[in-house]
Design an enzyme around this catalytic site. Structure first.
Site, short mmCIF file in Angstrom:
data_model
loop_
_atom_site.label_atom_id
_atom_site.label_comp_id
_atom_site.label_asym_id
_atom_site.label_seq_id
_atom_site.Cartn_x
_atom_site.Cartn_y
_atom_site.Cartn_z
N LYS A 176 -25.55 -2.57 -35.69
CA LYS A 176 -25.42 -2.43 -37.14
C LYS A 176 -26.37 -3.35 -37.93
O LYS A 176 -27.54 -3.05 -38.01
CB LYS A 176 -23.96 -2.59 -37.56
N ASP B 114 -17.17 -7.17 -28.75
CA ASP B 114 -17.90 -6.17 -29.53
C ASP B 114 -17.96 -6.68 -30.96
O ASP B 114 -17.02 -6.54 -31.74
CB ASP B 114 -17.21 -4.81 -29.44
N PHE C 135 -12.24 0.75 -31.52
CA PHE C 135 -13.36 1.67 -31.80
C PHE C 135 -14.61 1.03 -31.26
O PHE C 135 -15.03 -0.04 -31.70
CB PHE C 135 -13.53 1.94 -33.31
C1 LIG Z 1 -20.00 1.12 -35.33
C2 LIG Z 1 -19.43 0.47 -34.13
C3 LIG Z 1 -19.87 0.83 -32.85
C4 LIG Z 1 -20.84 1.96 -32.60
O1 LIG Z 1 -22.08 1.76 -33.22
P1 LIG Z 1 -23.07 3.02 -33.44
O2 LIG Z 1 -24.35 2.39 -33.89
O3 LIG Z 1 -22.44 3.89 -34.49
O4 LIG Z 1 -23.17 3.71 -32.13
C5 LIG Z 1 -19.35 0.14 -31.76
N1 LIG Z 1 -18.44 -0.83 -31.94
C6 LIG Z 1 -17.99 -1.20 -33.16
C7 LIG Z 1 -16.99 -2.31 -33.29
C8 LIG Z 1 -18.45 -0.54 -34.30
O5 LIG Z 1 -17.99 -0.87 -35.50
#
Ligand SMILES: *Cc1c(COP(=O)(O)O)cnc(C)c1O
Length: 405
Positions: free
Chosen positions: A262, A233, A148
């Site tokens: 985040k 990520d 994700f």
């Molecule tokens: C939440 C998340 C995203 C996307 O972040 P947004 O601020 O919602 O666009 C990308 N990668 C990971 C691992 C995430 O948990």
């Protein structure tokens, strides 16, 4: 006032009214939050709930952390936005602090996580063409099954979740999917045109999937050997959640690029960034990439304070210590309603035995007991309290889970 409105609870009315004009791209639990402090939120009926979701780890420091709110308020009284057509007096200091936290040279500031991922993809492609010598248009990026990385069309194009993908194509090419936590599959997929491997060090949305120890180290070696960038990520796994500043630290691994988001916004506003060394992030030339709000002074002020909080090491330490406690407590529920428990720092994915209902059923019953969690992929419930939670509150929350199971 109509009779319906009179007999309705405030909660029911607000949910109904919201539903009239908000697109149904989410299916929220039936609670309407109006105030919050640290780990507790209060709804419009005055009921209190312990927040075990933390806005998917955007609230690692709790709701309205005093130092973060003060940094935002102070900046709101001085300067909020310049765009990057001009300099502002906050961006440089934030970037220096964040780069230092990551042990890297440079920062490219954006807003949302998805934008950081998109920026990472553009960085890897430009690096492949300009540094590695891949023919223009031929660069490929290896991603993992179950990933994700956000919701843009490029990103959902390399998701294998039909809910995220179906009916949103056509998608961008240039991505190759291999199984998660399988370094041999990565190596087999690498060819002369491979620019990068993009991976979550721990898969969050997939249900807190923790790769076996050694996977990230082996991945680092393979990437180095084949002159391929390792992009981590850490948008959900980073900034203290996994018991270390970055989940990569659990294996002593340093990626070429960190994708952060985040918690970088302190639970106040969206702040994301790509962090790397000059030989990689230095590929951008003026005008090639940008964002109107990226690197704005309020984001920089809050982001700097987030880095200062993390520099103390206190939050990482709490996540590690409380996480061991959480693991102990959750393990006690194995065979008593839970079929599997995965814990990394203060972050858990638990699989609910179907005889106890779905993950969503458990989330609904926990809501009635004053605990907020979110289900994922059917039987899984994710537990990710603010890292500021007290041991006694954590114990109480697990007691509620036990009762619900
Ligand atoms: C939440 C998340 C995203 C996307 O972040 P947004 O601020 O919602 O666009 C990308 N990668 C990971 C691992 C995430 O948990």
């Amino acid at each position: 006032m109509s009779t319906t409105a009179k007999s309705e609870t405030t909660t029911a009315r607000l949910i109904r009214e919201e539903g009239l004009h908000v697109a149904r791209n989410y299916d929220p639990l039936p609670v309407v939050v109006s105030t919050a402090e640290d780990v507790w939120v209060t709804d419009v009926e005055g009921r209190r709930y312990l927040d075990l979701l933390s806005a998917y780890s955007a609230l690692n420091f709790g709701h309205r952390h005093p130092a973060l709110v003060a940094a935002a308020v102070d900046q709101l009284g001085r300067l909020t936005l310049t765009s990057r057509a001009f300099h502002n007096d906050r961006l440089g200091e934030f970037a220096a602090a964040l780069a230092e936290l990551c042990g890297k040279d440079m920062v490219l500031p954006m807003n949302t996580g998805a934008e950081a991922v998109e920026t990472g993809i553009k960085t890897a492609r430009a690096w492949a063409y300009r540094v590695k010598g891949v023919p223009d248009g031929a660069a490929r990026i290896i991603v993992a099954a179950g990933n994700f990385h956000g919701r843009t069309t490029t990103i959902v194009g390399f998701s294998d979740d039909p809910v995220a993908r179906d009916n949103f194509g056509p998608f961008s090419s240039g991505f190759v999917t291999v199984p998660y936590a399988d370094v041999d599959a990565v190596e087999a997929a690498i060819d002369a045109n491979t620019a990068a491997v993009l991976v979550e060090p721990i898969q969050g949305e997939a249900g807190v999937i923790i790769p076996p120890d050694g996977y990230l180290r082996a991945l680092r070696e393979v990437c180095t050997k084949h002159h391929v960038l390792l992009i981590a990520d850490e948008i959900q796994s980073g900034l203290g959640r996994a018991g270390t500043t970055f989940a990569c630290d659990r294996e002593g691994v340093v990626p070429d690029l960190y994708l952060l988001g985040k918690a970088l916004g302190g639970g106040i506003l969206p702040v994301s960034a790509v962090v790397g060394d000059r030989d990689v992030l230095g590929v951008f030339r003026p005008g090639e990439h940008g964002s109107t709000f990226g690197g704005n002074p309020v984001a920089a002020a809050v982001g700097l304070k987030v880095v200062e909080l993390l520099r103390t090491g206190e939050f990482q330490e709490r996540a590690a210590t409380l996480g061991r406690k959480l693991e102990g407590m959750l393990s006690g529920l194995l065979g008593r309603g839970l079929t599997e428990v995965r814990v990394a720092g203060l972050w858990a994915g638990v699989d609910v035995h179907p005889s106890r209902g779905t993950g969503r059923d458990v989330a609904r019953r926990l809501l009635e007991r004053g605990v907020l969690v979110k289900d994922t992929h059917g039987q899984t419930v994710r537990i990710a309290p603010p890292l500021t939670i007290k041991a006694s509150d954590l114990e109480w929350a697990v007691e509620q889970l036990e009762l619900v199971l």
